[in-house]
Design a protein around this motif. Structure first.
Motif, short mmCIF file in Angstrom:
data_model
loop_
_atom_site.label_atom_id
_atom_site.label_comp_id
_atom_site.label_asym_id
_atom_site.label_seq_id
_atom_site.Cartn_x
_atom_site.Cartn_y
_atom_site.Cartn_z
N PHE A 39 -14.33 76.29 54.76
CA PHE A 39 -15.36 75.42 54.18
C PHE A 39 -14.73 74.74 52.98
O PHE A 39 -14.28 75.40 52.04
N ILE A 40 -14.71 73.41 53.00
CA ILE A 40 -14.15 72.63 51.89
C ILE A 40 -15.28 71.93 51.16
O ILE A 40 -16.03 71.15 51.75
N GLN A 41 -15.40 72.22 49.88
CA GLN A 41 -16.41 71.61 49.03
C GLN A 41 -15.75 70.53 48.18
O GLN A 41 -14.81 70.82 47.44
N LEU A 42 -16.24 69.29 48.29
CA LEU A 42 -15.71 68.22 47.46
C LEU A 42 -16.40 68.22 46.11
O LEU A 42 -17.61 67.98 46.01
N GLY A 43 -15.65 68.53 45.07
CA GLY A 43 -16.16 68.49 43.71
C GLY A 43 -15.85 67.16 43.07
O GLY A 43 -15.73 66.13 43.73
N THR A 44 -15.69 67.16 41.76
CA THR A 44 -15.40 65.94 41.03
C THR A 44 -14.72 66.27 39.71
O THR A 44 -14.98 67.33 39.11
N MET A 45 -13.88 65.37 39.24
CA MET A 45 -13.25 65.54 37.94
C MET A 45 -14.29 65.59 36.83
O MET A 45 -14.06 66.19 35.77
N GLU A 46 -15.46 65.01 37.08
CA GLU A 46 -16.51 64.98 36.05
C GLU A 46 -17.04 66.37 35.72
O GLU A 46 -17.72 66.55 34.70
N GLU A 47 -16.77 67.35 36.57
CA GLU A 47 -17.21 68.71 36.27
C GLU A 47 -16.59 69.23 34.96
O GLU A 47 -17.18 70.03 34.27
N CYS A 76 -12.70 76.52 49.80
CA CYS A 76 -11.80 75.86 48.84
C CYS A 76 -12.54 74.70 48.20
O CYS A 76 -13.21 73.93 48.89
N ILE A 77 -12.43 74.61 46.88
CA ILE A 77 -13.03 73.50 46.12
C ILE A 77 -11.92 72.51 45.77
O ILE A 77 -10.91 72.90 45.18
N VAL A 78 -12.09 71.25 46.13
CA VAL A 78 -11.14 70.23 45.71
C VAL A 78 -11.84 69.28 44.75
O VAL A 78 -12.96 68.83 45.00
N ARG A 79 -11.18 69.01 43.62
CA ARG A 79 -11.75 68.14 42.60
C ARG A 79 -10.87 66.89 42.46
O ARG A 79 -9.78 66.96 41.89
N PRO A 80 -11.33 65.76 42.97
CA PRO A 80 -10.53 64.55 42.87
C PRO A 80 -10.67 63.85 41.52
O PRO A 80 -11.68 63.99 40.83
N ALA A 81 -9.64 63.09 41.19
CA ALA A 81 -9.70 62.19 40.05
C ALA A 81 -10.59 60.99 40.44
O ALA A 81 -11.28 61.03 41.46
N ALA A 82 -10.57 59.93 39.64
CA ALA A 82 -11.39 58.75 39.93
C ALA A 82 -10.83 58.05 41.17
O ALA A 82 -9.72 57.54 41.16
N ASN A 114 -7.22 70.68 41.85
CA ASN A 114 -7.30 69.29 41.42
C ASN A 114 -6.48 68.39 42.33
O ASN A 114 -5.36 68.74 42.72
N LEU A 115 -7.03 67.22 42.64
CA LEU A 115 -6.31 66.21 43.42
C LEU A 115 -6.29 64.91 42.62
O LEU A 115 -7.22 64.11 42.68
N GLY A 116 -5.24 64.75 41.83
CA GLY A 116 -5.09 63.55 41.01
C GLY A 116 -3.76 62.88 41.26
O GLY A 116 -2.93 63.37 42.03
N SER A 117 -3.55 61.77 40.60
CA SER A 117 -2.35 60.97 40.85
C SER A 117 -1.14 61.46 40.08
O SER A 117 0.00 61.12 40.42
N GLY A 118 -1.37 62.25 39.02
CA GLY A 118 -0.26 62.63 38.16
C GLY A 118 0.03 61.60 37.08
O GLY A 118 0.94 61.77 36.28
N ASN A 119 -0.77 60.53 37.04
CA ASN A 119 -0.61 59.46 36.05
C ASN A 119 -1.97 59.11 35.47
O ASN A 119 -3.01 59.47 36.02
N PHE A 120 -1.96 58.40 34.35
CA PHE A 120 -3.22 57.90 33.81
C PHE A 120 -3.00 56.51 33.25
O PHE A 120 -1.88 56.13 32.89
#
Length: 330
Positions: free
Chosen positions: A125-133, A176-182, A243-249
């Motif tokens: 079960f994959i739960q899509l979270g958010t960076m806003e958490e 598994c919880i995945v938290r994406p960036a924007a 976390n699933l982000g780009s590694g950059n900002f």
């Protein structure tokens, strides 16, 4: 995407809630292309324009997650091997008013889904979270930080994440919880900055915004979909927040100016015409090194390349978006 992951999904029965939405449509397309048997669950009245190409290759189910009785019957009838929960009501206003409705959609809906699938014991079960958490936390955001939500939306998503992990601890359900960036990319609705600004440029409408000095982590939607699929594949991701982000900002002002320049400086941007939101961090980006360790994943699309692909898509589909934008749900 590795050959092993593609083979893993071939022939599997996959349930995707929110599978016709922005992120969900990419996940749905990839899984169909891999040869999976895909069930897309959306609320009655949802718009399926994003998955027109593969609509005949999937099973569409119109159902509200708040309807526990019908949800249990659906799960038992279809017996999914893997479940991706991408369904959520997106309202990021920093006011209390939407809280009750968001609790119903984002928390109770997730609770019902978890209760329904626990009876059949899917592989994952994959739960899509958010960076806003993470909210008002120090950056870069790390998965072991305590969340400090700054809106009803981020609160209910945090609650849903911990609810899923509670099911993991109490029932043994592989979660598994995945938290994406924007997230950004083609086919995104106009509630977020990048598509909204692109459409303003194409419509030659000047744009009012805050001063734009915030730093943000942006992830291209194709990369995110690959990360979500990896979370479903790797067994060691069970019980983890990743976390699933780009590694950059990037500074928001620079992103806006880059888009305007790429389109020929079509409009005037009025920086400072609007204030910052009171609880927003000026620095809002994540550490995604855990994703490399647990999922063998990192974002691979260069930001400028992804931005150019996105601009070209909105330029080509400007009339389509103009005609349907008032009906977009996600």
């Amino acid at each position: 995407m590795t050959v092993d992951i593609k083979k893993f999904y071939r022939g599997k029965r996959i349930l995707i809630t929110g599978g016709a939405g922005f992120i969900g449509s990419y996940l749905t397309e990839k899984l169909v292309d891999f040869g999976a048997k895909v069930f897309v669950l959306e609320k009655p009245g949802a718009n399926f324009w994003r998955i027109d190409r593969i609509i005949k290759k999937i099973k569409v189910i119109n159902l509200d997650l708040k309807d526990l009785f019908r949800l249990k019957k659906l799960v038992l009838a279809n017996q999914p091997d893997i479940v991706f929960n991408l369904a959520a009501c997106l309202d990021t206003r920093q006011v209390i008013q939407p809280l009750r409705g968001l609790l119903q959609d984002n928390f109770t809906g997730t609770l019902n889904l978890l209760q329904a699938i626990t009876e059949i014991r899917p592989e994952k079960f994959i739960q899509l979270g958010t960076m806003e958490e993470y909210g008002r936390q120090k950056t870069p955001f790390l998965e072991n930080q305590r969340e400090i939500p700054i809106s009803p939306y981020s609160l209910t998503k945090t609650m849903a994440s911990h609810l899923a992990l509670l099911f993991y601890r109490l029932t043994g359900l592989n979660v598994c919880i995945v938290r994406p960036a924007a997230v950004f990319g083609p086919r995104q609705g106009l509630r977020t900055l990048i598509p909204n600004f692109i459409m303003s440029c194409l419509s030659k409408k000047d744009f009012d915004m805050n001063p734009g000095n915030q730093l943000r982590d942006f992830i291209y939607v194709e990369d995110l979909a690959d990360g979500i699929l990896a979370a479903g594949f790797f067994k060691k991701s069970s019980g983890e927040i990743i976390n699933l982000g780009s590694g950059n900002f990037y500074k928001i002002k620079d992103v806006v100016n880059k888009i305007n320049n790429l389109l020929g400086s079509l409009i005037k941007v009025n920086f400072g015409a609007r204030p910052y939101r009171p609880l927003d961090n000026m620095k809002f980006y994540m550490d995604s090194s855990k994703a490399k360790k647990f999922l063998n994943w990192r974002a691979s699309t260069k930001f400028d390349s992804a931005l150019l692909k996105t601009i070209k898509w909105y330029h080509k589909n400007h009339d389509l978006i103009s005609n349907i934008q008032h009906g977009l749900k996600k």
